[in-house]
Design an enzyme around this catalytic site. Structure first.
Site, PDB file in Angstrom:
ATOM      1  N   LEU A 102       0.880  -1.162   0.000  1.00  0.00           N
ATOM      2  CA  LEU A 102       0.000   0.000   0.000  1.00  0.00           C
ATOM      3  C   LEU A 102       0.918   1.212   0.000  1.00  0.00           C
ATOM      4  CD1 LEU A 102      -3.004  -0.457   2.486  1.00  0.00           C
ATOM      5  CD2 LEU A 102      -3.109  -0.072   0.027  1.00  0.00           C
ATOM      6  N   ASP A 103       0.651   2.171  -0.871  1.00  0.00           N
ATOM      7  CA  ASP A 103       1.496   3.357  -0.956  1.00  0.00           C
ATOM      8  C   ASP A 103       1.585   4.087   0.376  1.00  0.00           C
ATOM      9  OD1 ASP A 103       1.834   2.860  -3.656  1.00  0.00           O
ATOM     10  OD2 ASP A 103       0.202   4.184  -4.256  1.00  0.00           O
ATOM     11  N   TYR A 104       2.628   4.850   0.527  1.00  0.00           N
ATOM     12  CA  TYR A 104       2.844   5.679   1.720  1.00  0.00           C
ATOM     13  C   TYR A 104       1.627   6.562   1.993  1.00  0.00           C
ATOM     14  CZ  TYR A 104       5.120   9.239   4.672  1.00  0.00           C
ATOM     15  OH  TYR A 104       5.449  10.109   5.693  1.00  0.00           O
ATOM     16  N   SER A 106      -1.439   5.998   1.013  1.00  0.00           N
ATOM     17  CA  SER A 106      -2.686   5.239   1.044  1.00  0.00           C
ATOM     18  C   SER A 106      -2.870   4.589   2.407  1.00  0.00           C
ATOM     19  CB  SER A 106      -2.689   4.175  -0.058  1.00  0.00           C
ATOM     20  OG  SER A 106      -2.562   4.782  -1.340  1.00  0.00           O
TER      21      SER A 106
END
Length: 254
Positions: A102-104, A106
């Protein structure tokens, strides 16, 4: 006899891909012989397998559901000293690793496990495991824009597969909308890029479902163990057995 990378992943050493890298780097030995071939096999019950000189052990399988906050790195360590997933798992004794990323920027549902075989299946594109997100975007997309997402849009790395997309929440003044979108791929920042393509940038992105498993009432920054039934649901998803009811529940989950 099993492939060496599978044995390492199942022992919780790392993800299947990372284990392959360890083998190629010459950090794995079987009965004190360095093995660098990815096709090599071993018997985990009879052979002495070591990584960087340390024997592996067959750890008890652990499956965790974590509600990742925004601003947390989806790794277990970070050389820059940023907050990582591991900071929230201090009382977990077993070594576990994130299933995908999961992106930073997100937030939301993140699975962690030491079951490397299942993790590999869940993240491999050929298994088409569904992941549902709530994407809050600038302004309210027209229905035609959602139809584009449903058919697939062309990104720099090719066309996306058809997605499920529907309105989850709409601002009465038209300043924003939250779209529930389900994809079956795992490209880098894919959901954000899909909405950029239809000119509705994402301002907040939360994953609410993965393979039919939902966050439910799990608080942000907290984790829990998956039930046996949930683990089986993930195994079914990895084998392509996700029911229409599962997909509908995911789209409706808060």
């Amino acid at each position: 006899m099993e492939r060496l990378q599978k044995i390492l992943a199942n022992a919780g050493v790392a993800s299947r891909r990372k284990c392959e890298e360890l083998i190629k780097e010459g950090k794995v030995t079987v009965n004190d012989e360095v093995v660098t071939e990815l096709g090599a096999k071993a018997d985990p019950t009879a052979d002495v397998i070591k990584v960087s000189g340390r024997p592996i052990k067959q750890e008890k399988k652990l499956y965790l559901l974590f509600n990742k906050p925004k601003g947390v790195i989806t790794t277990m360590t970070d050389p820059k000293g940023r907050s990582t997933v591991n900071d929230y798992l201090k009382d977990v004794k077993e070594r576990v690793y994130p299933v995908g990323r999961l992106d930073y920027d997100s937030e939301g549902l993140l699975l962690l496990t030491n079951d490397g075989d299942l993790a590999q299946k869940l993240t491999h594109p050929k298994h088409h495991v569904p992941k549902t997100y709530h994407a809050t975007v600038e302004r309210v997309p027209h229905g035609n824009d959602l139809e584009k997402l449903k058919k697939g849009v062309k990104l720099d790395d090719g066309m996306t597969s058809p997605a499920q997309a529907e309105y989850h929440d709409v601002d009465p003044e038209g300043k924003y909308a939250t779209i529930s979108i389900t994809i079956h791929e795992g490209r880098n920042r894919q959901v954000r890029r899909m909405f950029d393509k239809i000119k509705h940038p994402v301002t907040r992105l939360k994953r609410v479902s993965f393979g039919g498993i939902t966050l439910g009432g799990l608080q942000r920054g907290k984790y829990r163990k998956l039930t046996a039934e949930e683990v089986q649901k993930l195994r079914d998803a990895a084998d392509g057995i996700v029911t229409a009811a599962d997909a509908e529940d995911a789209m409706e989950d808060n």
